[in-house]
Design a protein around this motif. Structure first.
Motif, short mmCIF file in Angstrom:
data_model
loop_
_atom_site.label_atom_id
_atom_site.label_comp_id
_atom_site.label_asym_id
_atom_site.label_seq_id
_atom_site.Cartn_x
_atom_site.Cartn_y
_atom_site.Cartn_z
N UNK A 77 -7.31 48.18 6.05
CA UNK A 77 -7.76 48.31 4.65
C UNK A 77 -7.03 49.46 3.96
N UNK A 78 -6.89 50.57 4.65
CA UNK A 78 -6.19 51.72 4.06
C UNK A 78 -4.75 51.33 3.71
N UNK A 79 -4.11 50.60 4.59
CA UNK A 79 -2.72 50.20 4.32
C UNK A 79 -2.66 49.16 3.19
N UNK A 80 -3.62 48.27 3.13
CA UNK A 80 -3.66 47.25 2.07
C UNK A 80 -3.78 47.94 0.70
N UNK A 81 -4.66 48.95 0.63
CA UNK A 81 -4.90 49.63 -0.66
C UNK A 81 -3.67 50.39 -1.13
N UNK A 95 -16.49 56.44 6.50
CA UNK A 95 -15.06 56.14 6.61
C UNK A 95 -14.66 55.12 5.55
N UNK A 96 -15.50 54.11 5.32
CA UNK A 96 -15.19 53.12 4.28
C UNK A 96 -15.11 53.78 2.91
N UNK A 97 -16.08 54.64 2.60
CA UNK A 97 -16.10 55.29 1.29
C UNK A 97 -14.87 56.18 1.11
N UNK A 98 -14.50 56.87 2.17
CA UNK A 98 -13.33 57.76 2.08
C UNK A 98 -12.06 56.94 1.79
N UNK A 99 -11.90 55.83 2.49
CA UNK A 99 -10.72 54.98 2.28
C UNK A 99 -10.74 54.40 0.86
N UNK A 100 -11.94 54.09 0.36
CA UNK A 100 -12.04 53.48 -0.98
C UNK A 100 -11.59 54.43 -2.08
N UNK A 101 -11.48 55.72 -1.78
CA UNK A 101 -11.05 56.69 -2.80
C UNK A 101 -9.63 56.45 -3.26
N UNK A 102 -8.87 55.65 -2.51
CA UNK A 102 -7.49 55.33 -2.91
C UNK A 102 -7.48 54.36 -4.09
N UNK A 103 -8.63 53.71 -4.36
CA UNK A 103 -8.67 52.69 -5.41
C UNK A 103 -8.90 53.35 -6.78
N UNK A 134 -27.31 49.24 -8.26
CA UNK A 134 -25.97 49.80 -8.22
C UNK A 134 -26.10 51.30 -8.17
N UNK A 135 -25.11 51.93 -7.58
CA UNK A 135 -25.17 53.38 -7.44
C UNK A 135 -23.75 53.94 -7.42
N UNK A 136 -23.58 55.09 -8.09
CA UNK A 136 -22.32 55.84 -7.98
C UNK A 136 -22.58 56.97 -7.00
N UNK A 137 -21.68 57.18 -6.07
CA UNK A 137 -21.89 58.25 -5.09
C UNK A 137 -20.70 59.20 -5.12
N UNK A 138 -20.94 60.42 -4.72
CA UNK A 138 -19.88 61.44 -4.76
C UNK A 138 -18.73 61.09 -3.82
N UNK A 139 -19.01 60.30 -2.79
CA UNK A 139 -18.00 60.04 -1.75
C UNK A 139 -16.97 58.99 -2.16
N UNK A 140 -17.12 58.35 -3.35
CA UNK A 140 -16.18 57.30 -3.76
C UNK A 140 -16.05 57.31 -5.28
N UNK A 141 -14.89 56.78 -5.79
CA UNK A 141 -14.77 56.62 -7.24
C UNK A 141 -15.38 55.30 -7.69
N UNK A 142 -15.71 54.46 -6.73
CA UNK A 142 -16.14 53.10 -7.07
C UNK A 142 -17.66 52.99 -7.07
N UNK A 143 -18.21 52.22 -8.00
CA UNK A 143 -19.65 51.96 -7.90
C UNK A 143 -19.93 51.01 -6.74
N UNK A 144 -21.09 51.12 -6.15
CA UNK A 144 -21.56 50.18 -5.13
C UNK A 144 -22.52 49.23 -5.83
#
Ligand SMILES: [Fe+2]
Length: 299
Positions: A177-181, A218-226, A241-251
């Protein structure tokens, strides 16, 4: 504009005709008792609701449907086959039907060994970037819709212990996933990451260890590349839905789209310079949107 409908945890079930009794000599016996006592009532209208969902998708001009798993109750071959038949009208969205399995679809090792989910849902499990598929078809990537990348990571696994229903994205999938992003064919698109398990609850906290996603951090950290995108999931039967400090993306959690009294869904309208998420709910005989509760993912 592309309009995406996200649903989850349909939990379709039609009794267990022809399912051998040895299939129940395990956690399924606990699951079956639970089903008879409680679940069956909560999902009694699931089939009718899925039919209504297909009407809703058509009326709302939905281009693509995403389902984040848990089609069944106990993951038997017969149930998965039944669920596949029931969802057929939902799969006719013009740009297709994108899915990941839930823990109920790979309930026990027998389901995984026999490949029942792949047998019935295999036609939807394809990837446009096979060089990153490290675990069967996972992560699966669709680039077929202009400006959009759909990425499915499979966090569902059998949990033979009756007290456990937690999940984990295998490390190889997360590395991929990290490489795909970071791939230039993906990174400038609006990215939808779909998995069954909730990385965080509605309050922004991790789910309980026996029910949650083990490697959510780990998923949230990798998602920060988006730059622009959303993480969609189910498993927790409450829409939120929730915004969390660990990602730029909403869940965005669709909850369970068929669970009596809690039916949830999301509609995402994605344009080049704007994306809006609108929740939806069940209203007696049909699904409706709640535009007053829509929010901007980016603008
Ligand atoms: Fe689940």
């Amino acid at each position: 504009m592309t309009r995406i409908l996200h649903v989850s945890d349909l939990h379709l079930e039609d009794g267990f005709p022809g399912v051998p009794w040895k299939s129940f000599a395990n956690k399924r016996l606990v699951g079956l008792a639970n089903l008879r006592l409680l679940r069956r009532r909560l999902f009694a209208q699931a089939r009718q609701k899925v039919d209504a969902l297909a009407d809703f998708a058509r009326e709302q001009g939905v281009d693509l449907v995403v389902c984040t798993g848990d089609y069944t109750a106990l993951g038997t071959d017969a149930e998965i086959a039944y669920a596949r038949r029931v969802i057929e009208p939902l799969t006719h969205a013009p740009q297709g039907f994108f899915t990941v399995p839930g823990n109920h679809d790979v309930y026990l090792q027998d389901a995984v060994r026999a490949g029942w989910f792949e047998k019935h849902f295999g036609e939807f499990l394809r990837t446009d970037l096979p060089e990153y598929a490290v675990d069967g078809p996972w992560p699966q990537v669709w680039l077929s819709v202009d400006g959009l990348a759909l990425i499915g990571v499979n966090s569902a696994r059998p949990n033979p212990n009756p007290t456990l229903s937690n999940g984990r994205i295998p490390d190889a999938q997360l590395d991929a996933l990290a490489r795909i992003l970071d791939d230039e064919r993906v990174r400038d698109r609006f990215i939808i990451i779909a998995t069954h398990y909730a990385p965080r609850l509605a309050n922004g906290q991790p789910d309980r260890p026996h029910h949650g996603l083990e490697n959510a951090d780990a998923l949230l950290e990798i998602s920060c590349a988006v730059q622009r995108g959303v993480i969609v999931h189910g498993h927790v039967h409450r829409r939120y839905h929730v915004w969390v400090a660990e990602s730029h993306l909403p869940l965005c959690c669709a909850g369970s789209t068929t669970h009596e009294g809690r039916e949830g869904l999301w509609v995402f309208d994605v344009e080049e310079h704007r994306a809006v998420a609108t929740p939806g709910r069940w209203d007696q005989l049909r699904y409706i949107l709640e535009p007053d509760q829509a929010f901007e993912i980016f603008a």
